[in-house]
Design an enzyme around this catalytic site. Sequence first.
Site, PDB file in Angstrom:
ATOM      1  N   SER A   1       0.810  -1.224   0.000  1.00  0.00           N
ATOM      2  CA  SER A   1       0.000   0.000   0.000  1.00  0.00           C
ATOM      3  C   SER A   1       0.844   1.275   0.000  1.00  0.00           C
ATOM      4  O   SER A   1       1.510   1.557  -0.976  1.00  0.00           O
ATOM      5  CB  SER A   1      -0.959  -0.055   1.186  1.00  0.00           C
ATOM      6  OG  SER A   1      -1.824   1.034   1.164  1.00  0.00           O
TER       7      SER A   1
ATOM      8  N   ASP B   1      -5.882   2.530  -3.686  1.00  0.00           N
ATOM      9  CA  ASP B   1      -7.217   2.441  -3.066  1.00  0.00           C
ATOM     10  C   ASP B   1      -7.575   3.752  -2.358  1.00  0.00           C
ATOM     11  O   ASP B   1      -8.722   3.974  -2.004  1.00  0.00           O
ATOM     12  CB  ASP B   1      -7.366   1.226  -2.129  1.00  0.00           C
ATOM     13  CG  ASP B   1      -6.362   1.205  -0.999  1.00  0.00           C
ATOM     14  OD1 ASP B   1      -5.404   2.009  -1.009  1.00  0.00           O
ATOM     15  OD2 ASP B   1      -6.519   0.358  -0.091  1.00  0.00           O
TER      16      ASP B   1
HETATM   17 MG    MG Z   1      -3.563   1.508  -0.014  1.00  0.00          MG
END
Ligand code: MG
Length: 455
Positions: free
Chosen positions: A98, A245
């Site tokens: 991430s 995201d």
């Molecule tokens: Mg992320």
Amino acid sequence: MSQPKLFGTNGIRGTVNKELTPEMAVKAGCAIGTFFGKKNLLVGYDARTSGPMFAKAIISGLTATGCNVFLAGMAPTPALQFAVKNHKFDGGVIITASHNPPEYNGIKVIWKDGIEISHEQEIEIENNYFKNKTQFADWNKLGSTHDILGINDEYIEAMKKHVDLAAIAQKHFSVIVDAANSVGGLTAPVLMRDLGCKITSLNANIDGTFPGRMPEPRPENLAELSKMVKALGADLGVAFDGDADRSIFVDETGQIHMGDKSFGVVLKQYLLDNPNSQVVTPVSSSTLIKDIADAYKGEIVWTKVGSVTVSQKMKEVKAKLGGEENGGVFYGPHQAVRDGAMTTALILGIMAKTGKKLSQLVAEQPQYFIEKGKIECPEEKKQKTLDKLLEQVKGLNINTLDGVKIWFPDKSAILVRPSGTEPAYRMYAEAKNPKRAVELVKEYTAKLEKILETI
Ligand code: MG
């Protein structure tokens, strides 16, 4: 002695070849494959240099337990989550760290609904891992491996169904996309081009060393984007984290707005279109979100901090919108997970519908000043410290889902919460003026210091 942990607050994560090795990934693949039991699983990774290496190791473990693997290659986390659901896979494994620096990588396990697995399911995998419970398949029942093409395109097409294409296209928005040299660059610029925007890309070349900026979309990493939006007179700037995201927006004046504000923009329009709806958000969110929900007939469902908790609560109460202060917006009609590109399309849709610039949309919101604090607290004293603090704040307007959040009559608030990663308590205060926010952190630091002296 209690069993060691494999999953942290963000799945399995660590520095490559130090905290997270290919041997561990093979073993994790075996543990995950045993957990699913001879099922069809999707595998993909972000742009990190170690992605293909860990993918091969995990696939080795998964196929050894008889799972069939469909390898999607490089893709944003939300594109892989969408594909799991869309193609009716039994689950998936995403190799990503991430927002962490490039030397990190990690493993996220996805359930068939596209949402990360629950904590209870993680414990099952940990048991398989640490107690060597791998159920190997016979030599003639090993899983097969297939390439699956086109999931990023399917994901882009799916998002287009949730916005007014013609209204956005008519505006010919000029947008600068900062993809952090990672997977956001594979999808977001294409989506926005299809929405009729003029795209200028920053850090859009895929490079797992992340030479452009660190993948956490914090203001200190977004100075270049901010300058570029201003210099080129763009309508909007958007920055993604490493697996795309989360998204953080820059308005046309170059001002960077943190996630509470962009979520607030989406929330207001959502409630105007869908009054009397529920919206899910962690207790770490700003009072701004509550103010907007109150003003536009929404009902807030508070959760603990953590994106999986938000997704699962949305499913449980059938809410269609969720959001986090870190730039995660969950748009249920598309999928109940954080999705940076979907959020960007929603913001563009709102700018088109209202005819307002992002700076105006944010200026209409109630303004709060944020102050953060941290105090060290040994693990074994965390619970007792909280118990003592709760005695002291009895009678106030509080929520104890995750540490304690206290709302005061002057519209200020503080969240005092045990850190999930460090022996410490973290404090997030906000108020209508900066002085009060600073005072609140000081006041609660002093309270905690006093408690820690006595226990
Ligand atoms: Mg992320």
